[in-house]
Scaffold this active site. Structure first.
Site, PDB file in Angstrom:
ATOM      1  N   HIS A 108     -44.120  71.293 -67.466  1.00 46.10           N
ATOM      2  CA  HIS A 108     -43.895  71.517 -68.903  1.00 46.10           C
ATOM      3  C   HIS A 108     -42.563  70.926 -69.350  1.00 46.10           C
ATOM      4  O   HIS A 108     -41.602  70.865 -68.583  1.00 46.10           O
ATOM      5  CB  HIS A 108     -44.037  73.003 -69.291  1.00 46.10           C
ATOM      6  CG  HIS A 108     -42.932  73.917 -68.904  1.00 46.10           C
ATOM      7  ND1 HIS A 108     -43.139  75.205 -68.445  1.00 46.10           N
ATOM      8  CD2 HIS A 108     -41.577  73.781 -68.928  1.00 46.10           C
ATOM      9  CE1 HIS A 108     -41.986  75.804 -68.223  1.00 46.10           C
ATOM     10  NE2 HIS A 108     -41.025  74.959 -68.505  1.00 46.10           N
ATOM     11  N   ASN A 162     -44.544  73.266 -63.357  1.00 44.30           N
ATOM     12  CA  ASN A 162     -45.902  72.804 -63.666  1.00 44.30           C
ATOM     13  C   ASN A 162     -45.885  71.577 -64.586  1.00 44.30           C
ATOM     14  O   ASN A 162     -46.912  71.204 -65.132  1.00 44.30           O
ATOM     15  CB  ASN A 162     -46.723  73.933 -64.316  1.00 44.30           C
ATOM     16  CG  ASN A 162     -46.105  74.414 -65.621  1.00 44.30           C
ATOM     17  OD1 ASN A 162     -45.079  73.896 -66.066  1.00 44.30           O
ATOM     18  ND2 ASN A 162     -46.728  75.395 -66.256  1.00 44.30           N
ATOM     19  N   ASP A 212     -36.724  75.446 -77.624  1.00 48.16           N
ATOM     20  CA  ASP A 212     -37.676  76.554 -77.540  1.00 48.16           C
ATOM     21  C   ASP A 212     -36.982  77.913 -77.517  1.00 48.16           C
ATOM     22  O   ASP A 212     -35.755  78.007 -77.375  1.00 48.16           O
ATOM     23  CB  ASP A 212     -38.581  76.393 -76.299  1.00 48.16           C
ATOM     24  CG  ASP A 212     -37.810  76.057 -75.033  1.00 48.16           C
ATOM     25  OD1 ASP A 212     -36.577  76.241 -75.012  1.00 48.16           O
ATOM     26  OD2 ASP A 212     -38.426  75.602 -74.063  1.00 48.16           O
TER      27      ASP A 212
HETATM   28  O1  LIG Z   1     -33.920  74.537 -65.588  1.00 44.64           O
HETATM   29  P1  LIG Z   1     -34.963  75.536 -65.195  1.00 44.64           P
HETATM   30  O2  LIG Z   1     -34.446  76.939 -65.176  1.00 44.64           O
HETATM   31  O3  LIG Z   1     -35.664  75.132 -63.956  1.00 44.64           O
HETATM   32  O4  LIG Z   1     -36.060  75.505 -66.373  1.00 44.64           O
HETATM   33  C1  LIG Z   1     -36.879  74.388 -66.611  1.00 44.64           C
HETATM   34  C2  LIG Z   1     -37.316  74.309 -68.051  1.00 44.64           C
HETATM   35  O5  LIG Z   1     -38.163  75.347 -68.462  1.00 44.64           O
HETATM   36  C3  LIG Z   1     -37.649  76.020 -69.567  1.00 44.64           C
HETATM   37  O6  LIG Z   1     -37.157  77.238 -69.134  1.00 44.64           O
HETATM   38  C4  LIG Z   1     -38.653  76.191 -70.672  1.00 44.64           C
HETATM   39  O7  LIG Z   1     -38.450  75.274 -71.662  1.00 44.64           O
HETATM   40  C5  LIG Z   1     -36.559  75.164 -70.114  1.00 44.64           C
HETATM   41  O8  LIG Z   1     -35.634  75.934 -70.733  1.00 44.64           O
HETATM   42  C6  LIG Z   1     -36.146  74.351 -68.960  1.00 44.64           C
HETATM   43  O9  LIG Z   1     -35.847  73.070 -69.391  1.00 44.64           O
END
Ligand SMILES: O=P(O)(O)OC[C@H]1O[C@](O)(CO)[C@@H](O)[C@@H]1O
Length: 249
Positions: free
Chosen positions: A137, A135, A66
């Site tokens: 995702h 959440n 992404d």
């Molecule tokens: O590792 P973090 O900073 O908690 O982010 C969780 C996920 O959400 C995102 O920022 C969005 O895809 C990813 O890059 C990452 O896998």
């Protein structure tokens, strides 16, 4: 499916070795990569091991999940910048080997179509690395994204903007939209490993553990994948019953 490790570093060590083994088995492996703070120790360890073993990466191709819409590739908070800083430049991957969806192009609908098509044209992803949002995702596929989605533009939820806002100087700068591989693109990967570390991920991991397969919890679809592993440190796994947790080290 759910694995607990003593620490985030232990996950990084195991995962780094796993990616190296994947490349040794298939030198032209196609890797799906993620960003976020969870991946930093993984990429650090992987870069060290690539150097230690002088691993040949000349035939590897990578596709990122992404990117924010509206940020130029050189913007310090773009995922393009993150990947070059934390991985690509360290392991000397050539620009012709690495793909990120562009959130800064003239025709973003075309970009979406072409991104999924490119992944398929190169034979699909051999391995997909995933983080998870608080959440649920995966990529930037927010709750209620269709499970059969391909690369598309999403409006980021307020929850995600708050989570990721820590990297920006002020709220107005936090992007409102992103371009992300779809859930179907992710599910077509031959193998998937999702990583969650830290106490702030304990609740979402318990929700994922308890959730039926439901678009309200995007990561729940992973339970249908034939080769999925979910790696957690002890903090992220703290609300999941011990009896459901496996260990690898
Ligand atoms: O590792 P973090 O900073 O908690 O982010 C969780 C996920 O959400 C995102 O920022 C969005 O895809 C990813 O890059 C990452 O896998």
């Amino acid at each position: 499916m759910f694995f607990v490790f003593p620490s985030a570093d232990a996950i990084a060590q195991h995962l780094s070795q796993h990616i190296i083994d994947t490349i040794k088995r298939k030198p032209n492996a196609v890797l799906g990569l993620a960003t976020g703070s969870t991946m930093l120790p993984v990429y650090q360890r992987f870069a060290e091991q690539v150097q230690e073993h002088a691993l040949d990466l000349s035939q590897v191709t990578t596709y990122n999940l992404d990117e924010y819409v509206g940020l130029a590739p050189e913007h310090p908070q773009s995922y393009n910048h993150y990947m070059h800083e934390h991985l690509f430049d360290k392991i000397k991957l050539d620009d012709s080997q690495v793909y990120l969806p562009s959130g800064h192009c003239a025709d973003i609908d075309l970009e979406c179509k072409e991104y999924s098509a490119k992944i398929q044209a190169c034979g699909g992803l051999d391995f997909q690395l995933l983080g998870i949002g608080t959440n649920g995702h995966i990529g930037f596929n927010e709750p209620y994204t269709a499970f059969d989605s391909q690369t598309h533009v999403v409006e980021l939820s307020e929850n995600t903007r708050i989570d990721n806002g820590r990297f920006f100087d002020n709220w107005a700068e936090v992007p409102t939209h992103a371009i992300t591989m779809g859930i179907q693109d992710i599910m077509q990967a031959k193998e998937i490993i999702l990583v969650a570390t830290g106490a702030h991920k304990a609740e979402v991991m318990a929700n994922l553990f308890n959730s039926p397969i439901d678009e309200a919890m995007p990561a729940s679809i992973l339970k249908q994948h034939p080769r999925i592993k979910i790696f957690m440190d002890q903090s992220a796994a703290s609300l999941i019953p011990d009896s459901a947790l496996n260990t690898l080290c």
